[in-house]
Design a protein around this motif. Sequence first.
Motif, PDB file in Angstrom:
ATOM      1  N   ARG A   1       0.833  -1.196   0.000  1.00  0.00           N
ATOM      2  CA  ARG A   1       0.000   0.000   0.000  1.00  0.00           C
ATOM      3  C   ARG A   1       0.872   1.251   0.000  1.00  0.00           C
ATOM      4  NH1 ARG A   1      -2.823  -1.016   5.518  1.00  0.00           N
ATOM      5  NH2 ARG A   1      -0.587  -1.289   5.929  1.00  0.00           N
ATOM      6  N   GLU A   2       0.306   2.340  -0.464  1.00  0.00           N
ATOM      7  CA  GLU A   2       1.072   3.588  -0.501  1.00  0.00           C
ATOM      8  C   GLU A   2       1.522   3.990   0.893  1.00  0.00           C
ATOM      9  OE1 GLU A   2       0.987   7.877  -2.771  1.00  0.00           O
ATOM     10  OE2 GLU A   2      -0.827   6.660  -2.692  1.00  0.00           O
ATOM     11  N   GLU A   3       0.698   3.704   1.921  1.00  0.00           N
ATOM     12  CA  GLU A   3       1.074   4.092   3.283  1.00  0.00           C
ATOM     13  C   GLU A   3       2.179   3.206   3.858  1.00  0.00           C
ATOM     14  OE1 GLU A   3      -3.134   2.165   3.550  1.00  0.00           O
ATOM     15  OE2 GLU A   3      -1.985   3.448   2.177  1.00  0.00           O
ATOM     16  N   ASP A   4       2.522   2.122   3.175  1.00  0.00           N
ATOM     17  CA  ASP A   4       3.611   1.257   3.636  1.00  0.00           C
ATOM     18  C   ASP A   4       4.992   1.837   3.321  1.00  0.00           C
ATOM     19  OD1 ASP A   4       1.898  -0.729   4.602  1.00  0.00           O
ATOM     20  OD2 ASP A   4       1.774  -1.715   2.651  1.00  0.00           O
ATOM     21  N   PHE A   5       5.044   2.765   2.348  1.00  0.00           N
ATOM     22  CA  PHE A   5       6.337   3.218   1.835  1.00  0.00           C
ATOM     23  C   PHE A   5       6.438   4.733   1.818  1.00  0.00           C
ATOM     24  CE2 PHE A   5       5.391  -0.773  -0.601  1.00  0.00           C
ATOM     25  CZ  PHE A   5       6.312  -1.574   0.046  1.00  0.00           C
ATOM     26  N   GLU A   6       7.650   5.205   1.710  1.00  0.00           N
ATOM     27  CA  GLU A   6       7.911   6.620   1.495  1.00  0.00           C
ATOM     28  C   GLU A   6       9.077   6.754   0.531  1.00  0.00           C
ATOM     29  OE1 GLU A   6       8.976   8.400   5.173  1.00  0.00           O
ATOM     30  OE2 GLU A   6      10.485   6.899   5.672  1.00  0.00           O
ATOM     31  N   ALA A   7       9.188   7.929  -0.080  1.00  0.00           N
ATOM     32  CA  ALA A   7      10.337   8.173  -0.945  1.00  0.00           C
ATOM     33  C   ALA A   7      11.566   8.348  -0.064  1.00  0.00           C
ATOM     34  CB  ALA A   7      10.103   9.417  -1.791  1.00  0.00           C
ATOM     35  N   GLY A   8      12.685   7.850  -0.495  1.00  0.00           N
ATOM     36  CA  GLY A   8      13.870   7.980   0.336  1.00  0.00           C
ATOM     37  C   GLY A   8      15.148   7.633  -0.389  1.00  0.00           C
ATOM     38  N   PHE A   9      15.152   6.521  -1.104  1.00  0.00           N
ATOM     39  CA  PHE A   9      16.385   6.053  -1.708  1.00  0.00           C
ATOM     40  C   PHE A   9      16.852   7.010  -2.802  1.00  0.00           C
ATOM     41  CE2 PHE A   9      19.099   3.491  -4.427  1.00  0.00           C
ATOM     42  CZ  PHE A   9      19.867   2.813  -3.508  1.00  0.00           C
ATOM     43  N   GLY A  10      18.069   7.529  -2.645  1.00  0.00           N
ATOM     44  CA  GLY A  10      18.651   8.392  -3.665  1.00  0.00           C
ATOM     45  C   GLY A  10      18.110   9.804  -3.700  1.00  0.00           C
ATOM     46  N   GLN A  11      17.295  10.197  -2.712  1.00  0.00           N
ATOM     47  CA  GLN A  11      16.729  11.547  -2.739  1.00  0.00           C
ATOM     48  C   GLN A  11      17.806  12.615  -2.748  1.00  0.00           C
ATOM     49  OE1 GLN A  11      13.752  11.431   0.530  1.00  0.00           O
ATOM     50  NE2 GLN A  11      12.386  12.394  -0.929  1.00  0.00           N
ATOM     51  N   ALA A  12      18.846  12.422  -1.920  1.00  0.00           N
ATOM     52  CA  ALA A  12      19.898  13.436  -1.822  1.00  0.00           C
ATOM     53  C   ALA A  12      20.586  13.641  -3.164  1.00  0.00           C
ATOM     54  CB  ALA A  12      20.920  13.018  -0.763  1.00  0.00           C
ATOM     55  N   ALA A  13      20.693  12.576  -3.948  1.00  0.00           N
ATOM     56  CA  ALA A  13      21.363  12.678  -5.240  1.00  0.00           C
ATOM     57  C   ALA A  13      20.458  13.264  -6.311  1.00  0.00           C
ATOM     58  CB  ALA A  13      21.864  11.303  -5.679  1.00  0.00           C
ATOM     59  N   LEU A  14      19.166  12.905  -6.278  1.00  0.00           N
ATOM     60  CA  LEU A  14      18.257  13.288  -7.361  1.00  0.00           C
ATOM     61  C   LEU A  14      17.591  14.638  -7.162  1.00  0.00           C
ATOM     62  CD1 LEU A  14      16.534   9.866  -8.081  1.00  0.00           C
ATOM     63  CD2 LEU A  14      18.089  11.109  -9.588  1.00  0.00           C
ATOM     64  N   ALA A  15      17.385  15.055  -5.901  1.00  0.00           N
ATOM     65  CA  ALA A  15      16.655  16.300  -5.650  1.00  0.00           C
ATOM     66  C   ALA A  15      17.276  17.504  -6.351  1.00  0.00           C
ATOM     67  CB  ALA A  15      16.539  16.552  -4.144  1.00  0.00           C
ATOM     68  N   PRO A  16      18.608  17.680  -6.350  1.00  0.00           N
ATOM     69  CA  PRO A  16      19.160  18.838  -7.066  1.00  0.00           C
ATOM     70  C   PRO A  16      18.969  18.756  -8.579  1.00  0.00           C
ATOM     71  CG  PRO A  16      20.752  17.934  -5.494  1.00  0.00           C
ATOM     72  CD  PRO A  16      19.661  16.925  -5.634  1.00  0.00           C
ATOM     73  N   ILE A  17      18.703  17.565  -9.089  1.00  0.00           N
ATOM     74  CA  ILE A  17      18.583  17.383 -10.539  1.00  0.00           C
ATOM     75  C   ILE A  17      17.159  17.637 -11.008  1.00  0.00           C
ATOM     76  CG2 ILE A  17      18.799  15.698 -12.418  1.00  0.00           C
ATOM     77  CD1 ILE A  17      21.060  14.405 -10.817  1.00  0.00           C
ATOM     78  N   ILE A  18      16.180  16.990 -10.373  1.00  0.00           N
ATOM     79  CA  ILE A  18      14.805  17.098 -10.846  1.00  0.00           C
ATOM     80  C   ILE A  18      13.904  17.882  -9.906  1.00  0.00           C
ATOM     81  CG2 ILE A  18      14.886  15.022 -12.260  1.00  0.00           C
ATOM     82  CD1 ILE A  18      13.682  13.451  -9.988  1.00  0.00           C
ATOM     83  N   GLY A  19      14.405  18.266  -8.745  1.00  0.00           N
ATOM     84  CA  GLY A  19      13.613  19.070  -7.819  1.00  0.00           C
ATOM     85  C   GLY A  19      12.960  18.235  -6.738  1.00  0.00           C
ATOM     86  N   GLU A  20      12.896  18.773  -5.527  1.00  0.00           N
ATOM     87  CA  GLU A  20      12.327  18.050  -4.394  1.00  0.00           C
ATOM     88  C   GLU A  20      10.846  17.743  -4.578  1.00  0.00           C
ATOM     89  OE1 GLU A  20      13.094  20.373  -0.967  1.00  0.00           O
ATOM     90  OE2 GLU A  20      15.271  20.024  -0.984  1.00  0.00           O
ATOM     91  N   ASP A  21      10.161  18.499  -5.449  1.00  0.00           N
ATOM     92  CA  ASP A  21       8.726  18.309  -5.645  1.00  0.00           C
ATOM     93  C   ASP A  21       8.414  17.304  -6.746  1.00  0.00           C
ATOM     94  OD1 ASP A  21       7.829  20.359  -3.760  1.00  0.00           O
ATOM     95  OD2 ASP A  21       8.723  21.765  -5.172  1.00  0.00           O
ATOM     96  N   SER A  22       9.434  16.732  -7.367  1.00  0.00           N
ATOM     97  CA  SER A  22       9.187  15.777  -8.444  1.00  0.00           C
ATOM     98  C   SER A  22       8.373  14.593  -7.941  1.00  0.00           C
ATOM     99  CB  SER A  22      10.517  15.268  -9.016  1.00  0.00           C
ATOM    100  OG  SER A  22      10.308  14.178  -9.892  1.00  0.00           O
ATOM    101  N   LEU A  23       7.497  14.093  -8.791  1.00  0.00           N
ATOM    102  CA  LEU A  23       6.665  12.949  -8.440  1.00  0.00           C
ATOM    103  C   LEU A  23       7.512  11.734  -8.065  1.00  0.00           C
ATOM    104  CD1 LEU A  23       3.549  12.719  -8.410  1.00  0.00           C
ATOM    105  CD2 LEU A  23       3.707  11.528 -10.595  1.00  0.00           C
ATOM    106  N   LEU A  24       8.735  11.676  -8.578  1.00  0.00           N
ATOM    107  CA  LEU A  24       9.622  10.558  -8.260  1.00  0.00           C
ATOM    108  C   LEU A  24      10.129  10.596  -6.829  1.00  0.00           C
ATOM    109  CD1 LEU A  24      11.852  10.376 -11.480  1.00  0.00           C
ATOM    110  CD2 LEU A  24       9.805   9.040 -10.940  1.00  0.00           C
ATOM    111  N   LEU A  25      10.081  11.779  -6.189  1.00  0.00           N
ATOM    112  CA  LEU A  25      10.727  11.943  -4.885  1.00  0.00           C
ATOM    113  C   LEU A  25       9.771  12.239  -3.746  1.00  0.00           C
ATOM    114  CD1 LEU A  25      13.902  14.010  -5.878  1.00  0.00           C
ATOM    115  CD2 LEU A  25      13.600  11.532  -5.758  1.00  0.00           C
ATOM    116  N   ILE A  26       8.497  12.454  -4.037  1.00  0.00           N
ATOM    117  CA  ILE A  26       7.550  12.728  -2.959  1.00  0.00           C
ATOM    118  C   ILE A  26       6.758  11.461  -2.645  1.00  0.00           C
ATOM    119  CG2 ILE A  26       7.369  15.188  -3.445  1.00  0.00           C
ATOM    120  CD1 ILE A  26       4.829  14.646  -4.995  1.00  0.00           C
ATOM    121  N   SER A  27       6.135  11.435  -1.486  1.00  0.00           N
ATOM    122  CA  SER A  27       5.379  10.257  -1.074  1.00  0.00           C
ATOM    123  C   SER A  27       4.180  10.699  -0.248  1.00  0.00           C
ATOM    124  CB  SER A  27       6.276   9.309  -0.260  1.00  0.00           C
ATOM    125  OG  SER A  27       6.855   9.982   0.847  1.00  0.00           O
ATOM    126  N   GLY A  28       3.405   9.714   0.209  1.00  0.00           N
ATOM    127  CA  GLY A  28       2.272   9.992   1.082  1.00  0.00           C
ATOM    128  C   GLY A  28       1.194  10.816   0.404  1.00  0.00           C
TER     129      GLY A  28
END
Length: 464
Positions: free
Chosen positions: A76-103
């Motif tokens: 389920r979506e509530e079982d997981f959160e975004a986390g893996f590789g966030q520090a590396a990807l956030a400067p590239i695609i933005g912290e608000d990218s659908l790939l990096l947000i959760s919940g």
Amino acid sequence: MQTSSLAPLDPPGPCSLPPGPRGPGWLHSFRYMRDPFVYYEQMRASYGDLFTLPSVNGRLVLACDPEHARQILAGREEDFEAGFGQAALAPIIGEDSLLLISGDAHRRERRWMSPAFHGARMRAYGPVAKLATTSAAAEWRPGVSLTTRLLMQQITIEVILRAVFGLREPAAIAHFTDVLRRAVTEVSPAFLFFPILQRLSFGRGGWGRFLRARDELHRMIQAQIDAARERGKPSDDLLSRLVFAQVADAPADARDDRGQAAAALGDRALRSQLLTLVLAGHETTATALAWAVYELCRNPSYADQLRARIGELGPDPEADALAALPELEAFCCETLRVHPIVAEFIRTVKHSFRIGDYTIPAGIHLAGAIIELHRNPQLYPEPEVFRPERFLERRFAPHEFAVFGGGHRHCLGAAFAMNEMKVVLGTLLSRVQFRLESPRPLRTVRRGLTLAPEAGVPIVIESL
């Protein structure tokens, strides 16, 4: 270091991890980055279908068999959160990218964006893909050597700029293309697997050049958002559909469980989503198309069969007719099975999660090893053999054919990418004969986050 010398972690327990190697995370990240196929095979031979790996981004539990992959995707979506590789990807695609947000944020923005990515709407961009392909092919001449991946990048950049932003002017497309290429070229795999290198660069070198290109892309995207608002009415491009979406008119897919409309995307989030689409969308599809051309050259009987099938559609088949060919779709799917563009799909455990005989604690990352799932002989007999008929004989579930992920984080652009791939490949087959410059098999190498063919698949144009 030899795999056999690596000591296992603690044995199974009420809340323990599967066995796996010890050692510093940077060492395992380096070995994985260098050759994920060989590395996963070594780990699987030593520890089985479910094992734990240390990495610079935290501990990762790898599932190599379909049942464990199914359990992850069924979470389920509530079982997981975004986390893996966030520090590396956030400067590239933005912290608000659908790939990096959760919940709630992920659920809300995905619901808001999903209607714009409906399969029927994505198919409407088929003529754009056909036009970009015929325009590129018009410049080729028999006997000329070309690099397929660069050609496909030229095509997919134009397609995505026209589809996402509605760009039509050659000068505007050329400017966007130049900035995009500069940005993509500077994203070294080292910056992604070892994010500390981003900080240590102090904005200089390749990372500094990427940041400048990224900032320019942000300015250009914002200008397109502002221009869409100034026009005062929506058009057919994705940006316009998102800019002019009104909360009162939100479709059912953009409403929550109580029927309330989600808030529209703000400019910062909209820029992040559009930048993700542009950076990831064109690069992954271009790589997939380069692999497809490689397999066409290595399997001329399939190329002949597809040309004959396409010939039945007439001298100048429409994009919709090409996209509807089951044989062409099967060829594209088999290409993606043999040459997945990314090595795994990843989730981060939010509280705890049961997989197999283990209860995985919060903060651990779970991943389905796509490159191992696609080589499973129970799913794909003789997995080393390129055989598109597999996809005509049966349908595969997301945990079996995992190139677009699955579950609540299934790739929104899957329909767009598959449709574009079929139209581009079908258009080329109806117009061009080509061969590999060398019969030597090509290795898989890292290009940013993607697994790409070395040398970009050099080909020779034989006839037009």
